[in-house]
Scaffold this motif. Structure first.
Motif, PDB file in Angstrom:
ATOM      1  N   UNK A 187      37.293  42.656  43.757  1.00  0.00           N
ATOM      2  CA  UNK A 187      37.824  42.983  44.707  1.00  0.00           C
ATOM      3  C   UNK A 187      37.899  42.022  45.746  1.00  0.00           C
ATOM      4  N   UNK A 188      36.556  41.593  46.045  1.00  0.00           N
ATOM      5  CA  UNK A 188      36.328  40.432  46.986  1.00  0.00           C
ATOM      6  C   UNK A 188      37.046  39.167  46.879  1.00  0.00           C
ATOM      7  N   UNK A 189      37.189  39.143  45.474  1.00  0.00           N
ATOM      8  CA  UNK A 189      37.983  37.668  45.344  1.00  0.00           C
ATOM      9  C   UNK A 189      39.281  37.820  45.919  1.00  0.00           C
ATOM     10  N   UNK A 190      40.103  38.878  46.024  1.00  0.00           N
ATOM     11  CA  UNK A 190      41.107  38.752  46.533  1.00  0.00           C
ATOM     12  C   UNK A 190      41.360  39.071  47.995  1.00  0.00           C
ATOM     13  N   UNK A 191      40.463  40.037  48.363  1.00  0.00           N
ATOM     14  CA  UNK A 191      40.473  40.506  49.826  1.00  0.00           C
ATOM     15  C   UNK A 191      39.551  39.940  50.773  1.00  0.00           C
ATOM     16  N   UNK A 197      37.547  49.733  55.243  1.00  0.00           N
ATOM     17  CA  UNK A 197      38.832  49.749  56.122  1.00  0.00           C
ATOM     18  C   UNK A 197      39.364  48.466  55.886  1.00  0.00           C
ATOM     19  N   UNK A 198      38.598  47.401  56.014  1.00  0.00           N
ATOM     20  CA  UNK A 198      39.343  46.054  55.862  1.00  0.00           C
ATOM     21  C   UNK A 198      39.919  45.901  54.559  1.00  0.00           C
ATOM     22  N   UNK A 199      39.183  46.369  53.433  1.00  0.00           N
ATOM     23  CA  UNK A 199      39.966  46.283  51.959  1.00  0.00           C
ATOM     24  C   UNK A 199      41.373  46.827  52.131  1.00  0.00           C
ATOM     25  N   UNK A 208      50.788  41.074  44.344  1.00  0.00           N
ATOM     26  CA  UNK A 208      50.241  41.074  43.276  1.00  0.00           C
ATOM     27  C   UNK A 208      49.020  42.179  43.304  1.00  0.00           C
ATOM     28  N   UNK A 209      49.124  43.285  42.354  1.00  0.00           N
ATOM     29  CA  UNK A 209      47.979  43.987  42.748  1.00  0.00           C
ATOM     30  C   UNK A 209      46.919  43.892  41.452  1.00  0.00           C
ATOM     31  N   UNK A 210      47.188  42.949  40.383  1.00  0.00           N
ATOM     32  CA  UNK A 210      46.718  43.171  39.052  1.00  0.00           C
ATOM     33  C   UNK A 210      45.001  42.963  39.140  1.00  0.00           C
ATOM     34  N   UNK A 211      44.597  42.335  40.176  1.00  0.00           N
ATOM     35  CA  UNK A 211      43.071  41.925  40.351  1.00  0.00           C
ATOM     36  C   UNK A 211      42.514  43.234  40.722  1.00  0.00           C
ATOM     37  N   UNK A 212      43.374  43.840  41.905  1.00  0.00           N
ATOM     38  CA  UNK A 212      42.687  44.879  42.568  1.00  0.00           C
ATOM     39  C   UNK A 212      42.531  46.212  41.545  1.00  0.00           C
ATOM     40  N   UNK A 213      43.490  46.250  40.810  1.00  0.00           N
ATOM     41  CA  UNK A 213      43.597  47.196  39.857  1.00  0.00           C
ATOM     42  C   UNK A 213      42.724  47.148  38.913  1.00  0.00           C
TER      43      UNK A 213
ATOM     44  N   UNK B  51      31.180  31.917  41.164  1.00  0.00           N
ATOM     45  CA  UNK B  51      32.387  31.349  41.030  1.00  0.00           C
ATOM     46  C   UNK B  51      33.425  31.640  42.152  1.00  0.00           C
ATOM     47  N   UNK B  52      33.318  32.941  42.452  1.00  0.00           N
ATOM     48  CA  UNK B  52      34.535  33.589  43.148  1.00  0.00           C
ATOM     49  C   UNK B  52      34.352  32.734  44.722  1.00  0.00           C
ATOM     50  N   UNK B  53      32.925  32.508  45.136  1.00  0.00           N
ATOM     51  CA  UNK B  53      32.713  31.890  46.265  1.00  0.00           C
ATOM     52  C   UNK B  53      32.821  30.487  46.379  1.00  0.00           C
ATOM     53  N   UNK B  54      32.825  29.920  45.175  1.00  0.00           N
ATOM     54  CA  UNK B  54      33.002  28.464  44.872  1.00  0.00           C
ATOM     55  C   UNK B  54      34.102  27.593  45.674  1.00  0.00           C
ATOM     56  N   UNK B  55      34.091  26.534  45.981  1.00  0.00           N
ATOM     57  CA  UNK B  55      35.383  25.798  46.433  1.00  0.00           C
ATOM     58  C   UNK B  55      35.148  24.516  45.846  1.00  0.00           C
ATOM     59  N   UNK B  56      36.246  23.806  45.513  1.00  0.00           N
ATOM     60  CA  UNK B  56      36.056  22.430  45.044  1.00  0.00           C
ATOM     61  C   UNK B  56      35.632  21.403  46.083  1.00  0.00           C
ATOM     62  N   UNK B  57      34.580  20.568  45.874  1.00  0.00           N
ATOM     63  CA  UNK B  57      34.176  19.763  46.980  1.00  0.00           C
ATOM     64  C   UNK B  57      33.294  20.454  48.099  1.00  0.00           C
TER      65      UNK B  57
END
Lengths: 492, 109, 491
Positions: A187-191, A197-199, A208-213, B51-57
């Motif tokens: 969830x964090x990776x997309x939002x 509330x912010x999510x 695209x909701x795939x990741x959230x789902x 990995x999620x928090x990573x940014x290239x460079x």
């Protein structure tokens, strides 16, 4: 009344602080642990009453811990439903702790007693934290503390069966909490945020909701493990059956209910309206199977406490199925079922504990005719059973009435069948217990007397509450009716 | 397919690790191996979060003159917290395993 | 119709209910227990008669809604149909109290507080069901009735009684599952004063759904009314103490089932809709099958109480048949037969209990020569049997007179055949007992070790007497029954 705003945090902090205090004090003054725990729980109860008045008059509110707004600070989100849960936690917690005094002295070593109270307080504090936290990460942390104290409480007696049950619970529980962590990562990776509330706001902008789902699926599966819904329930019967009675009461009455509340949080607060139909149908199907299977297992079980644990699988299924109806009556039924289960099932475990305390009997065969020797204890026990069996005038009837109504209104015939059949089977296993303890002739002549007052009183209070909310469900509607309407509003 | 896997190497690795851990937890009867499996799963998820928090460079998240691009510090903080919790859980799991071992072999302290 | 808000209906249910709970705590104090049981019965009778006078005076329906929150309304309401059933139950409840106290003292001296507690609770709930104002209240009390009668069925605590109790519950609870489904699918089931309307269901929901609902209702209530494929529980529970078999399983419980079916057809669906659905024939068929099945089974029973229980199965279907013919005359007949059955069958069961206490005989084949030893009981049994068969000068005759006109009016000859066959079979299985009682030579000599006193004989005599009195002067009763039918058939 501005101090009321700080009460939620105190309800987390005080039990945990007292728990730490007990663990420091434990080398001397063992009796003080009990008194301190009771005082803490009374504090929790009073605070939740204050909070109840606050949310009834002014509605839900948000509180930032030490005034740091999110995304940096910790947000606490209090609405009517969470106050409702807090009240359940405070009442059942207080009652279980009062009941514990005598019981624990009998079943545990003297050195372990302060640890027991410490763990119970950790458990209560973390449940409160779980209920009030406004972001997923805090939820995760409190969930971990909650699980750690539950594992330890299950295994606290240290005998082989309990240790095994505790270890199995631990493995399943850790997998479940790792699922939460993974899910919140998705969830964090997309939002880019973990605040409820912010999510919810960000999700609306996504195409695209795939990741959230995927994230939502992981979270729901995690809570399904915690709530012991059908295929992932395997840890529950032994864990709740082998733990000391007041612990079983807490775990069965509150902790699995918290799993369902976690689902409500995911489905309504965090990620409202992202679920494809197949998801929902799938979960409803699983839960329906669980409702029926749990009741069937209970029908053929002989160990009373394990029987009650099996029935928990079935009963918590009722609470969970209402979450996936996405309707007013369904959620009402769910919330009422949580209340029913918290009071009635705790009463049942405490009653079973009273029998074990007095006689050491665990099997139903041994308990034949015990209702005549301990009429008051078993009378309260019977009231608990009546509520589980959803007999009119108990709150079990009200909750199942709403659930069934919701399913019929939406034309979900499979769920209707599951609820009706589950209710029928619950009646059967409850009547099996009743006929055994009240009407069958005892095999052996054992002199048994009524349980001591300190155990009877908590049982009586729980039995009274079950009847009270069955006859005046309106008392509970004050909180849940607007609360349910509020969270249904999030769906739009 | 292959190229996509390479560009998302960190996710792929973490998934593989997660599955290895899950296999150990679900399939191996040995309690210690289960605990090891749990730890592998944990590590996999930490890797995923990082990995999620990573940014290239991206530079490490310390405010230094002249650097515009930082790695997101938030997941790292989360991992730190989760690590602490994970250590606690592992400790409890090990205690239970030891006690269970003692019980089964009839040894009393 | 005027509406009047009054607390009497709920008081008539709640007060005996609370007294019933109080009886549990009387413990060893037998006098107090007997006193409280009688007070509860008398109170309910007094309140029911108060309601009767209110209805007579203003033709109002008296109601008392209690709202528990959104869509969860309990409502108590009294109209002629409900009052009719409540009257029967409360009258016979009072009559059976002295008998029960004596019987339990002689036969089951242990845990009498539990027995009378649940006895009072059951009777109070049975009256409550008939005063329910909407489907939700009806269902709640209906289920409570099942639960409260269970401890009475298993009161003897023998393995056979426990087995019978299990069968009883499984049958009735399955019925309640169907009923709950049907109730919740009915729009307005929880509306205040829902039963003030006719036709809660409109035909808009589709004919298939209508049929499903109708069948669920019939199964739900019919199991308690012991209709054909589901009637086996009733003879099984005749193992219970006689006051229970007499008052509850020959009067209160089965009547509640019949009452439910009447409510469903008259209020929930309405005569018009039932007619247009064409399900009346289905019900005629079911009740006809029940009558034949019950009579044939009764012929084969050697155990007197079981024979009487099968006779209940047979007889309780007459009101359903009268209703199913959908003609006002037949309904009048059915309701009159219901009254006949309530009074006389209670007496017959009490006779069987008295014979059992006096001589220890429970089988029909063992009864030979008892007529001379117990003349009063045997005579009452004979008169009661004749009344049930429908001899002139008894209420049974009046009832059958009206009921038999039904098939002629509606032109259903098969129903006529069922009625004739039923009457003949009924004569066979009851008169055989009378024959054995009076005319068969006994070859075994037995001793009467106990003297029956008036507390047991009075209810038996009173029941039979009422059957006779109403048979000779049926006018007052006819007026009441006409009031009931007029609400639904007009004119």
């Amino acid at each position: 009344m501005s101090f009321v705003l700080h009460l939620p945090v105190l309800m987390v902090a005080v039990p945990i602080a007292v728990a730490v205090l007990i663990s420091v004090l434990l080398t001397f003054k063992r009796n003080i642990a009990f008194v301190l725990s009771v005082l803490t729980m009374i504090f929790c109860l009073i605070s939740s009453l204050f909070l109840m008045v606050k949310v009834i008059t002014e509605g839900s509110f948000v509180y930032y811990v030490s005034d740091w707004p999110p995304p940096w600070g910790i947000e606490i989100f209090i609405d009517r439903l969470s106050v409702y849960m807090l009240l359940l936690i405070a009442i059942v917690g207080l009652i279980s702790i009062i009941y514990s005094e005598l019981y624990i002295k009998k079943v545990l070593d003297h050195q372990k007693i302060p640890f027991y109270y410490m763990l119970v307080l950790f458990l209560i504090g973390s449940i409160v934290g779980f209920v009030i936290s406004g972001d997923i990460f805090n939820m995760f942390i409190f969930f971990e503390i909650l699980s750690l104290s539950s594992y330890s409480l299950v295994a606290i007696s240290g005998d082989r069966e309990a240790l095994r049950a505790g270890f199995r619970y631990l493995v399943m529980g850790i997998v479940s909490s790792l699922f939460i962590l993974l899910g919140l990562g998705f969830i964090y990776s997309v939002t880019g945020t973990l605040n409820f509330t912010q999510i919810a706001l960000r999700v609306k902008e996504l195409s695209d909701l795939t990741v959230i789902q995927t994230g939502a699926l992981l979270l729901i599966v995690a809570f399904i493990i915690e709530a012991a819904i059908f295929p992932l329930h395997v840890w529950l019967p032994k864990a709740h059956g082998k733990a000391p009675a007041p612990v079983s009461a807490l775990l069965s009455g509150l902790v699995i209910g918290i799993g369902v509340f976690g689902m409500i949080k995911v489905v309504y607060y965090i990620l409202p309206g992202v679920y494809p139909v197949s998801f929902v149908v799938f979960f409803r199907g699983l839960i329906s199977v669980g409702i029926i299977l749990g009741a069937i297992f209970a029908l053929f079980e002989n160990d009373l406490k394990i029987l009650l644990a099996q029935s928990s699988i079935s009963q918590i299924g009722f609470a969970a199925i209402g979450v996936f109806f996405f309707s007013y009556s369904g959620l009402m039924g769910s919330m009422l079922q949580l209340l029913n289960h918290a009071f009635a099932k705790s009463a049942l475990f405490l009653g079973a504990g009273a029998v074990i305390y007095k006689t050491g009997f665990r099997n139903l065969d041994e308990m034949k005719g015990i209702g005549k020797r301990m009429p008051i204890t078993m009378g309260f026990f019977a009231i608990g059973l009546a509520s589980i069996a959803s007999i009119p005038m108990t709150c079990g009837f009200v909750s199942k009435y709403y659930l069934c109504l919701a399913a019929i209104k939406q034309g979900l015939w499979g769920s209707v069948g599951a609820i009706l059949l589950g209710g029928f089977l619950s009646l059967l296993y409850c009547l099996r217990i009743i006929s055994c303890i009240f009407f069958e002739k005892p095999d052996s002549k054992v002199e048994v007397k009524e349980a001591p007052l300190k155990m009877l009183l908590p049982l009586g209070v729980l039995a009274f509450l079950t009847i009270f909310f069955g006859v005046f469900p309106r008392a509970a509607f004050v909180l849940i009716e607007p609360g349910v309407k509020e969270i249904l509003g999030f769906l739009r | 397919m292959l190229k996509a896997s390479f560009s998302n190497l960190i996710y792929v690795v973490s998934m593989i690790l997660f599955l290895i851990g899950f296999y150990a937890v679900a399939m191996r009867p040995s309690l210690i191996k289960k605990i090891i499996g749990i730890n592998i799963m944990e590590t996999a998820i930490f890797l995923f979060l990082i990995g999620i928090g990573n940014k290239k460079g991206g530079a490490s998240p310390l405010v230094v003159e002249g650097i515009e691009k930082y790695v997101n510090p938030f997941p790292q903080a989360m991992v730190l917290m989760a690590l602490v919790v994970g250590v606690g859980t592992t400790a409890l799991a090990l205690i239970l395993a030891v006690r269970l071992f003692e019980c089964e072999n009839g040894e009393k302290r | 119709m005027n509406q009047m808000v009054s607390m009497i209906p709920i008081t008539a249910v709640a007060l005996p209910f609370l007294i019933g709970i109080a009886i549990f705590f009387t413990g060893k104090n037998k006098k107090l227990m007997g006193f409280l049981s009688s007070i509860a019965a008398l109170l309910s009778l007094a309140l029911v008669s108060a309601l009767y006078s209110m209805l007579v005076r203003g033709n109002m329906d008296v109601c008392c809604p209690i709202c528990f929150g959104a869509g969860f309304t309990f409502c108590f309401r009294v109209d002629w149909l409900g009052l009719f059933f409540a009257g029967i139950t409360s009258l016979l409840w009072v009559a059976s109290i002295p008998y029960s106290i004596k019987y339990m003292e002689m036969k089951f001296p242990d845990s009498r507080a539990r027995f009378f507690g649940f006895f009072t609770l059951s009777a109070a709930t049975a009256i409550g069901v008939t005063m329910a104002g909407n489907m939700l209240t009806l269902f709640a009390l209906y289920e409570l009735l099942t639960i409260f009668t269970y401890p009475l069925v298993v009161h003897a605590e023998t393995p056979a009684a426990l087995k019978a109790g299990k069968k009883y519950l499984v049958y009735l609870l399955i019925g309640e599952m169907f009923l709950l489904f049907a109730v919740l699918s009915t729009p307005e089931f929880a509306g205040p004063r829902a039963f003030a309307k006719i036709g809660l269901i409109s035909s808009e929901i589709g004919s298939k759904m209508l049929l499903v609902l109708f069948c669920s209702y019939i199964v739900g209530f019919g199991i308690k009314a012991a209709i054909f494929p589901f009637s086996n529980w009733l003879p099984t529970v005749s193992i219970a103490p006689t006051p229970v078999t007499g008052l509850l399983h020959a009067v209160a419980v089965v009547n509640v089932g019949v009452y439910g079916i009447m409510r469903v057809i008259l209020n929930v669906f309405g005569i018009e809709l039932v007619r247009s659905m064409g399900v009346g024939v289905l019900l005629v068929f079911i009740s006809g099958a029940t009558i034949i099945y019950g009579s044939l089974m009764a012929l084969r029973q050697d155990d007197l109480k079981r024979r009487l229980a099968f006779s209940t199965v047979d007889y309780i279907s007459y009101p359903i048949l009268g209703l199913a013919l959908l003609s006002p005359t037949a309904l009048v007949g059915g309701l009159l037969l219901l009254v006949t059955h309530a009074f006389l069958k209670l007496s017959l069961f009490f006779c069987a209990g008295a014979i059992d206490i006096q001589t220890g005989k429970t089988k029909v084949s063992e009864l030979s020569g008892i007529g001379r030893r117990l003349p009063f009981v045997s005579t009452c049994f004979a008169i009661g049997s004749l009344g049930l068969i429908g001899m002139p000068l008894t209420l049974g005759f009046v009832g059958k007179w009206y009921l038999w006109q039904g098939p002629m009016e509606t032109g259903q000859p098969s129903a006529m055949g069922v009625l004739i066959a039923g009457a003949i079979l009924c004569a066979f299985y009851l008169l055989y007992v009378v024959y054995v009682l009076f005319f068969k030579q006994s070859n075994v000599d037995f001793v009467c070790d106990l003297q029956l006193n008036w507390t047991m004989l009075f209810p038996i005599g009173a029941g039979v007497l009422m059957g006779l009195v109403f048979g000779i002067f049926p006018k007052g009763l006819l007026l009441l029954v006409n009031n009931v039918t007029m609400c639904y058939f007009g004119g």
